[in-house]
Design a protein around this motif. Structure first.
Motif, short mmCIF file in Angstrom:
data_model
loop_
_atom_site.label_atom_id
_atom_site.label_comp_id
_atom_site.label_asym_id
_atom_site.label_seq_id
_atom_site.Cartn_x
_atom_site.Cartn_y
_atom_site.Cartn_z
N UNK A 233 16.09 35.67 -45.76
CA UNK A 233 17.12 36.47 -45.07
C UNK A 233 16.54 37.62 -44.26
N UNK A 234 15.31 37.44 -43.76
CA UNK A 234 14.72 38.41 -42.83
C UNK A 234 15.54 38.51 -41.55
N UNK A 235 15.61 39.72 -41.02
CA UNK A 235 16.02 39.91 -39.63
C UNK A 235 14.72 39.96 -38.82
N UNK A 236 14.60 39.11 -37.81
CA UNK A 236 13.33 38.94 -37.09
C UNK A 236 13.32 39.69 -35.76
N UNK A 237 12.15 40.22 -35.43
CA UNK A 237 11.92 40.92 -34.18
C UNK A 237 10.55 40.52 -33.65
N UNK A 238 10.24 40.90 -32.45
CA UNK A 238 8.91 40.64 -31.93
C UNK A 238 8.35 41.88 -31.24
N UNK A 239 7.03 41.95 -31.22
CA UNK A 239 6.37 43.10 -30.61
C UNK A 239 4.87 42.88 -30.62
N UNK A 249 -4.14 44.62 -28.54
CA UNK A 249 -3.02 44.50 -29.47
C UNK A 249 -2.73 43.03 -29.75
N UNK A 250 -2.23 42.74 -30.95
CA UNK A 250 -1.90 41.38 -31.37
C UNK A 250 -0.39 41.20 -31.31
N UNK A 251 0.05 40.06 -30.76
CA UNK A 251 1.47 39.73 -30.75
C UNK A 251 1.93 39.45 -32.17
N UNK A 252 3.03 40.08 -32.58
CA UNK A 252 3.48 39.95 -33.96
C UNK A 252 4.97 39.63 -34.04
N UNK A 253 5.35 39.04 -35.18
CA UNK A 253 6.75 38.84 -35.53
C UNK A 253 7.04 39.77 -36.71
N UNK A 254 8.08 40.56 -36.58
CA UNK A 254 8.46 41.51 -37.61
C UNK A 254 9.65 40.95 -38.38
N UNK A 255 9.61 41.03 -39.69
CA UNK A 255 10.73 40.64 -40.53
C UNK A 255 11.17 41.80 -41.39
N UNK A 256 12.45 42.08 -41.42
CA UNK A 256 12.97 43.21 -42.21
C UNK A 256 14.02 42.70 -43.18
N UNK A 257 13.83 43.03 -44.46
CA UNK A 257 14.82 42.75 -45.50
C UNK A 257 15.13 44.08 -46.20
N UNK A 258 16.10 44.10 -47.12
CA UNK A 258 16.37 45.35 -47.83
C UNK A 258 15.19 45.83 -48.68
N UNK A 259 14.23 44.96 -48.95
CA UNK A 259 13.15 45.31 -49.87
C UNK A 259 11.76 45.37 -49.25
N UNK A 260 11.56 44.73 -48.10
CA UNK A 260 10.22 44.66 -47.51
C UNK A 260 10.29 44.65 -45.99
N UNK A 268 -0.98 32.86 -35.14
CA UNK A 268 -1.51 32.09 -36.27
C UNK A 268 -0.51 31.94 -37.41
N UNK A 269 0.56 32.74 -37.41
CA UNK A 269 1.57 32.78 -38.47
C UNK A 269 1.03 33.36 -39.77
N UNK A 270 -0.15 33.99 -39.72
CA UNK A 270 -0.71 34.63 -40.90
C UNK A 270 -0.03 35.98 -41.14
N UNK A 271 0.15 36.33 -42.41
CA UNK A 271 0.75 37.61 -42.76
C UNK A 271 -0.29 38.71 -42.58
N UNK A 272 0.01 39.67 -41.72
CA UNK A 272 -0.89 40.81 -41.50
C UNK A 272 -0.62 41.89 -42.53
N UNK A 273 0.65 42.17 -42.78
CA UNK A 273 1.01 43.25 -43.70
C UNK A 273 2.40 43.01 -44.26
N UNK A 274 2.55 43.22 -45.57
CA UNK A 274 3.87 43.29 -46.18
C UNK A 274 4.01 44.69 -46.77
N UNK A 275 5.01 45.43 -46.31
CA UNK A 275 5.18 46.82 -46.73
C UNK A 275 6.45 46.93 -47.57
N UNK A 276 6.35 47.18 -48.86
CA UNK A 276 7.56 47.38 -49.67
C UNK A 276 8.33 48.60 -49.16
#
Length: 391
Positions: A233-239, A249-260, A268-276
């Motif tokens: 249930x991520x809300x997706x953005x790009x930047x 700079x690296x092109x990224x997809x941002x996902x926002x949930x209530x917890x992360x 590459x679709x690799x996870x760069x960072x997950x921030x609680x």
């Protein structure tokens, strides 16, 4: 200037695309631009024979290859489609040619603010809502927007085949990898490019385990796997953002949930960072920011006017969403750091983050789905909408 809308509509008929790629024809009985997103959603859900509770799990979206927007119930979808070219200019990182060729459609899709606790109850009593929630989860999985471990990917692929009525005897040994691009995301296939028979073996094993499963439980099994995934249930953005050992700079997809908050490498679709969210001390929106893309140590600065942008072609103007958070390196060591996301969608990320935090507190111990209105940011002549998702 806005271009004429190319959304599928006539004077009193609106076509709404569903997550299973089918369409629903809604006869408005009046001018299309007088039909609100809330009215349209309710009309579609009634035709799909969903319960009123099931309808709450969905929203009307306007989507295209360049931009996806979740609308408030009070918005008017076809009117916003008529402003699509202006919305692309404001929120999508696209060239003028790309924008002119972009085609928006009106869709019914999951409401990103619908609580997961409510969804788990809903799917048990509303099979139609469960079907479309499962179809959306499958779409996000197959397009790589819901990255999962490889073993779970093989299990989901087997479930998809079973839901489609396929059996093991439909696939001679060594042939499942031939349809891998229909049942697996591209990054999973790429990782096993040199081991194609491994994909066949794992999916075949899981498909065999499903031989006695009753058809009515398959979609419930499928979506329940995603409830355990933090990206669901991520809300997706790009930047784009700064990444160590990358000159630009690296092109990224941002996902926002209530917890992360997630940051994935878009290529590459690799996870760069997950921030609680609990580790985020603050977020801030910087408008009119310049990112120096051609320096290894990227230098950013705020500017006051367009005249200060410079003409070298190396400095690109973007808004920036700055995430300040704490990294726990050990029990006794805590380090404060910040990640800047440069994007035309920075204002939307900030609004979504604040709204998601509010939703998390609101629904922590409650079963209600009522919410406070999201803040509206005026930019030019356009109002900011609830959510923006971009591939």
């Amino acid at each position: 200037m806005s271009q004429p809308s190319r959304v599928s509509k006539t004077k009193s008929v609106i076509w709404v695309v569903l997550m299973d790629k089918k369409k629903q024809k809604i006869t408005a009985g009046r001018e299309c631009d007088q039909v609100s997103a809330g009215e349209l959603r309710d009309a579609v859900c009634r035709k799909l024979r969903m319960t009123s509770d099931g309808a709450e799990a969905f929203s009307i979206w306007i989507c295209s290859p360049l931009l996806q927007l979740q609308l408030k119930p009070s918005h008017y979808p076809t009117a916003l489609c008529d402003l699509w070219y202006d919305l692309l200019a404001q929120f999508a990182p696209a060239t003028e040619r790309q924008a002119k060729n972009d085609l928006p459609i009106i869709m019914l899709a999951r409401n990103v603010f619908y609580p997961l606790s409510q969804e788990k109850l809903l799917v048990q009593r509303d099979p139609q809502a469960r079907y479309y929630l499962t179809a959306e989860a499958m779409f996000n999985f197959l397009t790589g927007r819901y990255p999962v471990e490889d073993e779970l990917a093989y299990k989901l692929a087997a479930l998809q085949l079973k839901m489609e009525g396929k059996k093991l005897n439909n696939f001679p040994p060594g042939t499942l990898q031939n349809i891998a691009n229909q049942i697996l995301p591209w990054d999973v296939i790429k990782r096993k490019k040199k081991q194609p028979l491994f994909i066949d073996k794992r999916i075949r094993s899981y498909l065999s385990d499903l031989s006695t499963t009753t058809p009515g439980t398959l979609d419930h099994m499928y979506i329940s796997h995603f409830w355990t995934q933090t990206c669901y249930r991520c809300a997706f953005f790009q930047g784009q953002t700064e990444v160590q050992n990358h000159r630009k700079d690296v092109l990224v997809r941002i996902g926002i949930t209530p917890h992360n908050v997630f940051i994935w490498n878009k290529v590459t679709n690799n996870l760069i960072q997950m921030i609680p969210v609990k580790d985020i001390s603050s977020t801030k929106l910087h408008c009119k920011t310049i990112a120096e893309l051609d320096n290894k140590d990227i230098d950013t600065k705020l500017i006051k006017s367009d005249q200060e942008k410079g003409g070298t072609g190396k400095k690109i103007p973007f808004d920036a969403w700055l995430i300040n958070f704490t990294v726990v390196a050990s029990i006794k060591k805590r380090t404060n750091t910040a990640v800047p996301i440069y994007s035309k969608q920075a204002c939307m990320m900030q609004t979504m983050f604040e709204r998601m935090k509010d939703e998390s507190h609101l629904h922590a111990d409650k079963s209600t789905t009522s919410v406070q209105p999201a803040p509206v940011v005026q930019r030019g002549n356009l109002n900011e909408v609830d959510a923006m998702m971009s591939l």
